[in-house]
Design a protein around this motif. Structure first.
Motif, mmCIF file in Angstrom:
data_model
loop_
_atom_site.group_PDB
_atom_site.id
_atom_site.type_symbol
_atom_site.label_atom_id
_atom_site.label_comp_id
_atom_site.label_asym_id
_atom_site.label_seq_id
_atom_site.Cartn_x
_atom_site.Cartn_y
_atom_site.Cartn_z
ATOM 1 N N GLU A 58 0.859 -1.196 0.000
ATOM 2 C CA GLU A 58 0.000 0.000 0.000
ATOM 3 C C GLU A 58 0.891 1.241 0.000
ATOM 4 O OE1 GLU A 58 -3.254 -0.051 -0.261
ATOM 5 O OE2 GLU A 58 -3.182 -2.253 -0.322
ATOM 6 N N PRO A 59 0.386 2.411 -0.453
ATOM 7 C CA PRO A 59 1.211 3.632 -0.477
ATOM 8 C C PRO A 59 1.871 3.952 0.863
ATOM 9 C CG PRO A 59 -0.819 3.988 -1.681
ATOM 10 C CD PRO A 59 -0.926 2.618 -1.074
ATOM 11 N N GLY A 60 1.242 3.669 1.966
ATOM 12 C CA GLY A 60 1.833 3.971 3.271
ATOM 13 C C GLY A 60 2.921 2.983 3.683
ATOM 14 N N GLY A 61 3.141 1.930 2.911
ATOM 15 C CA GLY A 61 4.170 0.928 3.264
ATOM 16 C C GLY A 61 3.532 -0.356 3.763
ATOM 17 N N TRP A 62 4.333 -1.372 3.939
ATOM 18 C CA TRP A 62 3.859 -2.683 4.385
ATOM 19 C C TRP A 62 3.736 -2.702 5.901
ATOM 20 C CZ3 TRP A 62 2.497 -6.443 1.056
ATOM 21 C CH2 TRP A 62 3.020 -6.433 -0.249
ATOM 22 N N ASN A 63 2.718 -3.408 6.422
ATOM 23 C CA ASN A 63 2.872 -3.810 7.819
ATOM 24 C C ASN A 63 3.336 -5.262 7.800
ATOM 25 O OD1 ASN A 63 0.712 -5.748 8.182
ATOM 26 N ND2 ASN A 63 -0.694 -4.015 8.031
ATOM 27 N N GLU A 64 3.921 -5.686 8.900
ATOM 28 C CA GLU A 64 4.621 -6.977 8.886
ATOM 29 C C GLU A 64 3.705 -8.144 8.515
ATOM 30 O OE1 GLU A 64 7.902 -7.931 11.799
ATOM 31 O OE2 GLU A 64 6.390 -9.432 12.293
ATOM 32 N N ASP A 65 2.485 -8.127 9.039
ATOM 33 C CA ASP A 65 1.559 -9.233 8.754
ATOM 34 C C ASP A 65 1.210 -9.288 7.269
ATOM 35 O OD1 ASP A 65 1.615 -9.973 11.326
ATOM 36 O OD2 ASP A 65 -0.294 -9.031 11.888
ATOM 37 N N ALA A 66 0.952 -8.089 6.696
ATOM 38 C CA ALA A 66 0.572 -8.051 5.281
ATOM 39 C C ALA A 66 1.746 -8.506 4.410
ATOM 40 C CB ALA A 66 0.157 -6.632 4.900
ATOM 41 N N LEU A 67 2.962 -8.066 4.789
ATOM 42 C CA LEU A 67 4.146 -8.465 4.011
ATOM 43 C C LEU A 67 4.344 -9.975 4.090
ATOM 44 C CD1 LEU A 67 6.577 -7.639 2.306
ATOM 45 C CD2 LEU A 67 7.844 -7.191 4.415
ATOM 46 N N ALA A 68 4.215 -10.506 5.302
ATOM 47 C CA ALA A 68 4.387 -11.958 5.476
ATOM 48 C C ALA A 68 3.332 -12.717 4.666
ATOM 49 C CB ALA A 68 4.297 -12.323 6.955
ATOM 50 N N ALA A 69 2.109 -12.238 4.690
ATOM 51 C CA ALA A 69 1.034 -12.934 3.964
ATOM 52 C C ALA A 69 1.272 -12.870 2.459
ATOM 53 C CB ALA A 69 -0.316 -12.305 4.328
ATOM 54 N N ALA A 70 1.702 -11.699 1.980
ATOM 55 C CA ALA A 70 1.930 -11.566 0.535
ATOM 56 C C ALA A 70 3.107 -12.419 0.088
ATOM 57 C CB ALA A 70 2.171 -10.092 0.192
ATOM 58 N N ILE A 71 4.154 -12.467 0.916
ATOM 59 C CA ILE A 71 5.310 -13.302 0.555
ATOM 60 C C ILE A 71 4.897 -14.770 0.546
ATOM 61 C CG2 ILE A 71 7.562 -14.137 1.368
ATOM 62 C CD1 ILE A 71 8.225 -11.223 2.089
ATOM 63 N N ASP A 72 4.174 -15.193 1.584
ATOM 64 C CA ASP A 72 3.716 -16.592 1.624
ATOM 65 C C ASP A 72 2.820 -16.913 0.434
ATOM 66 O OD1 ASP A 72 5.107 -17.290 3.814
ATOM 67 O OD2 ASP A 72 3.435 -17.117 5.241
ATOM 68 N N GLY A 73 1.935 -15.962 0.123
ATOM 69 C CA GLY A 73 0.930 -16.245 -0.909
ATOM 70 C C GLY A 73 1.476 -16.146 -2.320
ATOM 71 N N GLU A 74 2.395 -15.207 -2.547
ATOM 72 C CA GLU A 74 2.745 -14.935 -3.951
ATOM 73 C C GLU A 74 4.222 -15.125 -4.305
ATOM 74 O OE1 GLU A 74 0.601 -11.414 -5.544
ATOM 75 O OE2 GLU A 74 -0.398 -11.502 -3.600
ATOM 76 N N LEU A 75 5.112 -15.111 -3.326
ATOM 77 C CA LEU A 75 6.534 -15.292 -3.651
ATOM 78 C C LEU A 75 7.063 -16.668 -3.267
ATOM 79 C CD1 LEU A 75 8.262 -11.888 -2.704
ATOM 80 C CD2 LEU A 75 6.933 -12.483 -4.729
ATOM 81 N N ARG A 76 6.513 -17.237 -2.206
ATOM 82 C CA ARG A 76 7.109 -18.461 -1.647
ATOM 83 C C ARG A 76 7.218 -19.590 -2.674
ATOM 84 N NH1 ARG A 76 8.505 -20.444 3.328
ATOM 85 N NH2 ARG A 76 7.768 -18.636 4.470
ATOM 86 N N ASN A 77 6.208 -19.701 -3.540
ATOM 87 C CA ASN A 77 6.267 -20.802 -4.513
ATOM 88 C C ASN A 77 7.360 -20.589 -5.561
ATOM 89 O OD1 ASN A 77 5.087 -18.829 -5.961
ATOM 90 N ND2 ASN A 77 3.252 -19.971 -6.553
ATOM 91 N N ALA A 78 7.970 -19.386 -5.588
ATOM 92 C CA ALA A 78 9.085 -19.139 -6.516
ATOM 93 C C ALA A 78 10.436 -19.150 -5.794
ATOM 94 C CB ALA A 78 8.885 -17.804 -7.230
ATOM 95 N N PHE A 79 10.463 -19.495 -4.506
ATOM 96 C CA PHE A 79 11.741 -19.532 -3.771
ATOM 97 C C PHE A 79 12.701 -20.546 -4.404
ATOM 98 C CE2 PHE A 79 10.534 -18.102 0.857
ATOM 99 C CZ PHE A 79 10.181 -16.857 0.362
#
Ligand SMILES: NC(=O)c1ccc[n+]([C@@H]2O[C@H](COP(=O)([O-])OP(=O)(O)OC[C@H]3O[C@@H](n4cnc5c(N)ncnc54)[C@H](O)[C@@H]3O)[C@@H](O)[C@H]2O)c1
Length: 313
Positions: free
Chosen positions: A276-297
């Motif tokens: 979001e424009p205001g920056g990530w909060n830790e929970d949202a960042l963790a959820a987005a990484i788990d949901g959208e980046l982790r499968n490309a690790f």
């Protein structure tokens, strides 16, 4: 096979193992070769000038030995001067010399780290720095007789250890990773001159593969396979990169193992998330990484798992 007649090459570590196969291939295809090899042990100690001298003598009158430590700027300049004085120019650089001082990161010494980086990475930079001004002058002078200078080639011999990894190879893998980045920059910087630069990750029988001490059955199987792979196919690929059909092949990472030739991918963003424009909060960042980046690790595996198939020789 097209001829490499007229071209002048420097092959670091060119008197043993893979380097010796490359020196031999270049001479057989008509090039003149400075065999730059200090004849050291695998860890870089105990140089023996007779190794390169006797190899170059038996190889050809178009080969000359150079026995200084190539991880030294003055030695790099000296090898280029020798190539120009003896054979009339410098067209091909093969940065092949390397040493190993493996240790787990929690046990290694700073001195060993510095020595491996100096030898395996800085030495290649010194040689590229010493040779490329001459290559640019040669291009301006019309060397080779073509419409544009088409003889200039740089090949950095790297290792899959840089991209995948092996236990205890911090200094070696870091140097090879640096050598890959150096390849990319040299390819960009020399593009206008028509000089190509590529990286080749070899797999071949040499005294280094002989020295592997398997810690388990999997490593023993890996060593057995590695010992069955000859060095000549590495030289064939380097020969291709130095020849006219490869005049526009630059900035690439190849691998070669017997009859198999690989093209390695190069890191590019593999997936993307945007906060979001205001920056990530830790929970949202963790959820987005788990949901959208982790499968490309990238998996935390070693060369042994990544290249555990039977080589085709
Ligand atoms: N053998 C393999 O399967 C394998 C795998 C991955 C990468 N490589 C790479 O291939 C290249 C050749 O490996 P190899 O197995 O033939 O090694 P090798 O030890 O048999 O030969 C290397 C040569 O380089 C010379 N050398 C080292 N440092 C030098 C310096 N500073 N100045 C001058 N000479 C120097 C040594 O004297 C030696 O003759 C290396 O870059 C290595 O990292 C090999």
């Amino acid at each position: 096979m097209s001829t490499l007649a007229g071209r002048v090459a420097i092959v670091t570590g060119g008197a043993r193992g893979i380097g010796a196969a490359i020196s031999t291939m270049l001479v057989e295809r008509g090039a003149s070769v400075v065999v730059a090899d200090m004849g050291c042990a695998i860890d870089g100690r105990d140089g023996d000038p007779s190794v390169a001298r006797s190899f170059a003598e038996t190889l050809s009158e178009n080969a000359v030995s150079y026995v200084d430590d190539m991880a030294d700027p003055a030695a790099a300049a000296g090898a280029v001067s020798l190539a120009r004085e003896r054979f009339g120019g410098i067209d091909i650089l093969v940065n092949n010399a390397a040493i190993l001082r493996d240790a787990f990161v929690f046990r290694g010494s700073n001195e060993d780290w510095d020595e491996v980086i100096r030898n395996n990475l800085s030495g290649a930079y010194y040689l590229i720095g010493a040779a490329t001004p001459a290559m640019r002058d040669q291009a301006k002078a019309g060397r080779g007789g073509g419409e544009r200078y088409d003889w200039g080639r740089i090949v950095n011999i790297v290792s899959s250890a840089a991209y995948i990894g092996n236990y205890g190879q911090a200094s070696y893998a870091s140097a090879k990773g640096g050598l890959t980045s150096l390849m990319r920059i040299a390819a960009l910087d020399m593009a206008r001159t028509g000089v190509t630069c590529n990286a080749v990750a070899p797999f071949a029988h040499s005294r280094v593969t002989e020295s592997i001490k398997p810690a388990n059955d999997e490593q023993a199987a890996y060593k057995d396979r590695a010992l069955r792979v000859p060095a000549e196919p590495v030289a064939e690929l380097v020969g291709y990169l130095c020849s006219p059909p490869a005049s526009d092949v630059t900035g690439q990472i190849f691998g070669v193992r017997g009859r198999e030739v690989f093209l390695f991918s190069q890191p590019r963003p593999a997936a993307r998330i945007v906060g979001e424009p205001g920056g990530w909060n830790e929970d949202a960042l963790a959820a987005a990484i788990d949901g959208e980046l982790r499968n490309a690790f990238a998996p935390l595996e070693t060369d042994l798992e990544a290249f555990n198939t039977e080589p085709l020789v």
